[in-house]
Design a protein around this motif. Structure first.
Motif, mmCIF file in Angstrom:
data_model
loop_
_atom_site.group_PDB
_atom_site.id
_atom_site.type_symbol
_atom_site.label_atom_id
_atom_site.label_comp_id
_atom_site.label_asym_id
_atom_site.label_seq_id
_atom_site.Cartn_x
_atom_site.Cartn_y
_atom_site.Cartn_z
ATOM 1 N N SER A 110 1.081 -1.182 -0.091
ATOM 2 C CA SER A 110 0.165 0.100 0.331
ATOM 3 C C SER A 110 0.646 1.216 0.392
ATOM 4 O O SER A 110 1.741 0.886 -0.346
ATOM 5 C CB SER A 110 -0.780 -0.174 0.916
ATOM 6 O OG SER A 110 -0.146 0.191 2.287
ATOM 7 N N ASN A 111 -0.048 2.564 -0.349
ATOM 8 C CA ASN A 111 0.728 3.861 -0.029
ATOM 9 C C ASN A 111 1.449 4.038 2.123
ATOM 10 O O ASN A 111 1.416 5.445 1.971
ATOM 11 C CB ASN A 111 0.525 4.562 -0.607
ATOM 12 C CG ASN A 111 0.682 4.486 -2.180
ATOM 13 O OD1 ASN A 111 1.198 3.409 -3.207
ATOM 14 N ND2 ASN A 111 -0.358 5.297 -3.383
ATOM 15 N N ARG A 112 1.528 3.173 2.479
ATOM 16 C CA ARG A 112 1.137 3.200 4.143
ATOM 17 C C ARG A 112 1.964 2.235 4.679
ATOM 18 O O ARG A 112 1.613 1.511 5.508
ATOM 19 C CB ARG A 112 -0.133 3.759 4.314
ATOM 20 C CG ARG A 112 -1.101 4.488 4.015
ATOM 21 C CD ARG A 112 -2.476 4.403 4.898
ATOM 22 N NE ARG A 112 -2.009 4.564 6.392
ATOM 23 C CZ ARG A 112 -2.227 5.769 7.046
ATOM 24 N NH1 ARG A 112 -2.082 6.756 6.262
ATOM 25 N NH2 ARG A 112 -2.436 5.815 8.291
ATOM 26 N N THR A 113 3.322 2.928 3.903
ATOM 27 C CA THR A 113 4.397 1.940 5.357
ATOM 28 C C THR A 113 5.102 2.553 6.124
ATOM 29 O O THR A 113 4.453 3.945 6.447
ATOM 30 C CB THR A 113 5.100 2.004 3.920
ATOM 31 O OG1 THR A 113 5.184 1.171 2.753
ATOM 32 C CG2 THR A 113 6.262 1.419 4.296
ATOM 33 N N ASP A 114 4.881 1.610 7.328
ATOM 34 C CA ASP A 114 5.241 2.124 8.462
ATOM 35 C C ASP A 114 6.532 1.448 8.393
ATOM 36 O O ASP A 114 7.061 0.744 8.793
ATOM 37 C CB ASP A 114 4.271 1.300 9.562
ATOM 38 C CG ASP A 114 4.792 2.151 10.637
ATOM 39 O OD1 ASP A 114 5.131 3.202 10.837
ATOM 40 O OD2 ASP A 114 3.931 1.583 11.533
ATOM 41 N N TYR A 115 7.172 2.628 8.708
ATOM 42 C CA TYR A 115 9.032 1.903 8.258
ATOM 43 C C TYR A 115 9.136 2.374 9.865
ATOM 44 O O TYR A 115 9.093 3.079 10.197
ATOM 45 C CB TYR A 115 9.332 3.161 7.793
ATOM 46 C CG TYR A 115 9.447 3.187 6.087
ATOM 47 C CD1 TYR A 115 10.796 2.247 5.609
ATOM 48 C CD2 TYR A 115 8.294 3.902 5.352
ATOM 49 C CE1 TYR A 115 10.389 3.012 4.193
ATOM 50 C CE2 TYR A 115 8.841 4.118 4.386
ATOM 51 C CZ TYR A 115 10.158 3.204 3.522
ATOM 52 O OH TYR A 115 9.485 3.898 2.160
ATOM 53 N N ALA A 116 9.985 1.908 10.456
ATOM 54 C CA ALA A 116 10.685 1.141 12.291
ATOM 55 C C ALA A 116 11.803 1.618 11.883
ATOM 56 O O ALA A 116 12.618 1.697 10.909
ATOM 57 C CB ALA A 116 11.324 -0.506 11.993
ATOM 58 N N TRP A 117 12.228 1.659 12.708
ATOM 59 C CA TRP A 117 13.448 2.800 13.054
ATOM 60 C C TRP A 117 14.841 2.155 12.215
ATOM 61 O O TRP A 117 15.414 3.108 11.818
ATOM 62 C CB TRP A 117 14.325 3.418 14.553
ATOM 63 C CG TRP A 117 14.157 1.812 15.669
ATOM 64 C CD1 TRP A 117 13.299 0.952 15.602
ATOM 65 C CD2 TRP A 117 15.781 1.126 15.240
ATOM 66 N NE1 TRP A 117 13.988 0.468 16.247
ATOM 67 C CE2 TRP A 117 15.915 0.125 16.073
ATOM 68 C CE3 TRP A 117 16.830 1.645 14.977
ATOM 69 C CZ2 TRP A 117 16.735 -1.008 16.421
ATOM 70 C CZ3 TRP A 117 18.413 0.879 15.403
ATOM 71 C CH2 TRP A 117 17.858 -0.022 15.868
ATOM 72 N N PHE A 118 15.069 1.028 12.189
ATOM 73 C CA PHE A 118 15.891 0.757 11.952
ATOM 74 C C PHE A 118 15.617 0.524 9.603
ATOM 75 O O PHE A 118 16.794 0.323 9.456
ATOM 76 C CB PHE A 118 16.008 -0.955 12.163
ATOM 77 C CG PHE A 118 14.629 -1.833 12.045
ATOM 78 C CD1 PHE A 118 14.399 -2.217 10.819
ATOM 79 C CD2 PHE A 118 14.797 -1.476 13.265
ATOM 80 C CE1 PHE A 118 13.475 -3.458 11.210
ATOM 81 C CE2 PHE A 118 13.399 -2.915 13.396
ATOM 82 C CZ PHE A 118 13.029 -3.806 12.652
ATOM 83 N N ASP A 119 14.752 0.788 9.904
ATOM 84 C CA ASP A 119 14.403 0.731 8.442
ATOM 85 C C ASP A 119 15.050 1.708 7.452
ATOM 86 O O ASP A 119 15.292 2.047 6.331
ATOM 87 C CB ASP A 119 12.976 0.727 7.735
ATOM 88 C CG ASP A 119 12.376 -0.520 8.508
ATOM 89 O OD1 ASP A 119 13.348 -1.615 8.269
ATOM 90 O OD2 ASP A 119 11.831 -0.255 8.618
ATOM 91 N N TYR A 120 15.859 2.924 8.413
ATOM 92 C CA TYR A 120 16.474 4.028 7.583
ATOM 93 C C TYR A 120 17.883 3.713 7.546
ATOM 94 O O TYR A 120 18.483 5.181 7.167
ATOM 95 C CB TYR A 120 16.099 5.083 8.880
ATOM 96 C CG TYR A 120 14.091 5.765 9.255
ATOM 97 C CD1 TYR A 120 13.797 6.314 7.842
ATOM 98 C CD2 TYR A 120 13.533 5.492 9.696
ATOM 99 C CE1 TYR A 120 12.554 6.304 7.180
ATOM 100 C CE2 TYR A 120 12.032 5.236 9.670
ATOM 101 C CZ TYR A 120 11.436 6.428 8.370
ATOM 102 O OH TYR A 120 10.189 6.167 8.219
ATOM 103 N N ILE A 121 18.697 2.666 8.639
ATOM 104 C CA ILE A 121 19.774 3.128 8.255
ATOM 105 C C ILE A 121 19.962 2.009 6.924
ATOM 106 O O ILE A 121 20.039 1.114 7.206
ATOM 107 C CB ILE A 121 20.222 1.552 9.778
ATOM 108 C CG1 ILE A 121 19.715 2.610 10.877
ATOM 109 C CG2 ILE A 121 21.936 1.641 9.399
ATOM 110 C CD1 ILE A 121 19.710 2.054 12.689
ATOM 111 N N ALA A 122 20.978 2.611 6.293
ATOM 112 C CA ALA A 122 21.384 1.269 5.350
ATOM 113 C C ALA A 122 22.889 0.888 5.770
ATOM 114 O O ALA A 122 23.557 1.466 6.845
ATOM 115 C CB ALA A 122 22.427 3.223 4.449
ATOM 116 N N PRO A 123 23.011 0.270 4.854
ATOM 117 C CA PRO A 123 22.505 -0.238 3.745
ATOM 118 C C PRO A 123 20.839 -1.254 4.246
ATOM 119 O O PRO A 123 20.115 -1.592 2.498
ATOM 120 C CB PRO A 123 23.359 -1.559 3.099
ATOM 121 C CG PRO A 123 24.608 -1.890 4.586
ATOM 122 C CD PRO A 123 24.139 -0.706 5.185
ATOM 123 N N ILE A 124 20.440 -1.691 5.039
ATOM 124 C CA ILE A 124 19.484 -1.691 5.729
ATOM 125 C C ILE A 124 17.761 -1.364 4.767
ATOM 126 O O ILE A 124 17.546 -1.686 3.808
ATOM 127 C CB ILE A 124 19.001 -2.285 6.699
ATOM 128 C CG1 ILE A 124 19.825 -3.047 7.778
ATOM 129 C CG2 ILE A 124 17.460 -2.379 7.506
ATOM 130 C CD1 ILE A 124 19.549 -3.139 9.052
#
Length: 156
Positions: A63-77
């Protein structure tokens, strides 16, 4: 020995600096809209339980409502996460349901049933990081039954 330790320190410094530098590259967010209008649930007259299960376990990638977790913002993850979400939305995006042609809707419903039956959705690697998104066996059976009982007439 001192030379060896010096090399290890240099290597670790390069590693840390590299890790910090890759944080500067941010793939775009895949949330197009935060509007809560999902024709999927309305069109198929989905019961509240189905709506809750799909929103909880499927919406992050479909969907267009992705709920990113904090660790989803850490590259390269973050790169891998966005790649998986982009692939998921290409397969089916419940936020875009109203724009699908009938053949794609039927195909999506069939594929959804198949993927829930063989437990490929939600993916295991996704569930490792988000155990609250897991679907129990009873919930799977409920969803499969609901998907299998949707009539072609309902889609028109």
């Amino acid at each position: 020995m001192d030379k060896f330790i010096s090399r290890i320190k240099s290597f670790l410094l390069i590693l840390v600096v590299s890790f910090l530098l890759i944080q500067l590259y941010r793939p775009f967010s895949l949330n197009k809209s935060k509007v809560n209008s999902y024709k999927f649930f309305d069109e198929l007259k989905a019961p509240e339980k189905v709506k809750n299960l799909i929103q909880n376990s499927c919406f992050d990638c479909h969907s267009n409502r992705t709920d990113y977790a904090w660790f989803d913002y850490i590259a390269p993850i973050s790169w891998k996460v966005n790649s998986n979400i982009k692939k998921g939305k290409t397969t089916v995006n419940f936020s875009e349901w109203k724009n699908y042609e009938e053949w794609r809707k039927l195909s999506t419903l069939s594929a959804s049933t198949f993927n829930i039956k063989n437990q490929s959705m939600p993916p295991k690697n996704y569930l490792l990081a988000r155990p609250s998104k897991k679907i129990t066996l009873e919930e799977r059976k409920y969803l499969i039954n609901w998907f299998e009982n949707i009539s072609r007439i309902t889609l028109k």
